[in-house]
Write an enzyme that holds these catalytic residues in place. Sequence first.
Site, mmCIF file in Angstrom:
data_model
loop_
_atom_site.group_PDB
_atom_site.id
_atom_site.type_symbol
_atom_site.label_atom_id
_atom_site.label_comp_id
_atom_site.label_asym_id
_atom_site.label_seq_id
_atom_site.Cartn_x
_atom_site.Cartn_y
_atom_site.Cartn_z
ATOM 1 N N ASP A 191 25.290 5.581 -32.466
ATOM 2 C CA ASP A 191 24.040 6.120 -31.929
ATOM 3 C C ASP A 191 23.832 7.569 -32.383
ATOM 4 O O ASP A 191 24.690 8.161 -33.042
ATOM 5 C CB ASP A 191 24.095 6.010 -30.389
ATOM 6 C CG ASP A 191 22.751 5.678 -29.779
ATOM 7 O OD1 ASP A 191 21.724 5.966 -30.421
ATOM 8 O OD2 ASP A 191 22.718 5.141 -28.656
ATOM 9 N N ASP A 241 13.827 2.573 -28.604
ATOM 10 C CA ASP A 241 14.305 1.379 -27.899
ATOM 11 C C ASP A 241 13.186 0.393 -27.561
ATOM 12 O O ASP A 241 12.051 0.776 -27.292
ATOM 13 C CB ASP A 241 15.005 1.782 -26.598
ATOM 14 C CG ASP A 241 16.308 2.512 -26.876
ATOM 15 O OD1 ASP A 241 16.629 2.740 -28.057
ATOM 16 O OD2 ASP A 241 16.996 2.857 -25.905
#
Length: 407
Positions: free
Chosen positions: A154, A209
């Site tokens: 990430d 997201d």
Amino acid sequence: MNLQRIGMLLAAIAAGVMMAGTANAQNHADLARVPPMGWNSWNKFGCNINEQLIRETADAMVSSGLKDAGYEYLNIDDCWHGQRDASGNSQPNAQRFPSGIKALADYVHSKGLKLGIYSDAGNKTCSGYPGGRGHEYQDAIVYASWGIDYLKYDWCDTKGMSPESSYTTMRDALHATGRAVVFSICEWGDNKPWEWAPAIGQSWRTTGDIYPCWDCEMSHGSWSSWGVLRILDKQAGLRKYSGPGHWNDMDILEVGNGMTESEDRAHFSLWAMMNSPLMSGNDLRNMNDSARRILTNKEVIALNQDPLGIQAIRYMGGTKVEIYIKPLVNNEWAVLFLNRSDEAVDFEFKWADHHFEDDLNKVKVDFSKVVLGWANLWTKSLGTTAKQFKQTIPAHDVVVLRLKPVL
Ligand code: GLA
């Protein structure tokens, strides 16, 4: 030792180094020739994860038929980390993973599945756990010793860092272990990862997201998550970067997480057509029949796993019903009619007025000259392009056809 023996020894060492080098390159070249498939904990469970959930999900992946349909990786997302030990080695949170990750990997492997884990290029993960910065080689060795097969990396807490060089460092660290680990870059598309990531990882997130809604933006203050159509529309211009071993990642699936059956079907079909990794993101232990049927539609999955690895083209856009086409092996094509609107549409398509062409891959078909047979991959009905196609497409739904030359 005489000179001749020293010479032989050096030659043997050199051969060993070369073999190790080839093995690493080979690992990388063989990985994810088709988009990775599996499950990820984040969308449904967030930080509510533990080893029991992962074990039960492994069992459910087998018993629900997902493994048989091609799902392979079980990916633990954020919140598994504990604090590093005195030597700086990664350790799992002892309450959530008391038996350790190695034991979990052994269990997952015993089911014929693979285990994925999550970390972050910065000092802290997005949920505030220890990130990988400055520990890349150490973490890669630990992950390899646990038997990890997939790493999602990430991009939180990375102010001032260069994404290309940070991800390259972790890629090199993974390679140095010699273990075949799929490297899934999660940088949200902020720094055009499609331009640099194909040489670094097997996939890269193209957007922020996902959120389980059809066409919404869900604001979280400083950032937003996105519905199905929003993510789809952000893929414009990206297909040329995708191919075997390096894929545009449209994020974890939301099938079974609250959208309607039509929306789930459309979402799944679109992710398949776009060659996104197919990571289910629901509770596999308590899945209703509709979610299970959608996730295990082998003919739709076959579009995603087609060996040519060509991402779909938006053939017709800006209309109520959009059309996506995808070249497949053996001169076959997939065609998807997407009803974006909130009402059912009586859709008609006169094949003879169209010809499909993929400039990038030099394939085309002209329906005024050839007739192809089609199979509807959701309703299982059959037909040919000799006759106009007519079907009512419900709101937020799709028709997906596989076209084959008629013998
Ligand atoms: C970011 C990622 C998500 C998920 C969370 C975990 O938001 O984009 O996919 O991994 O972090 O905290």
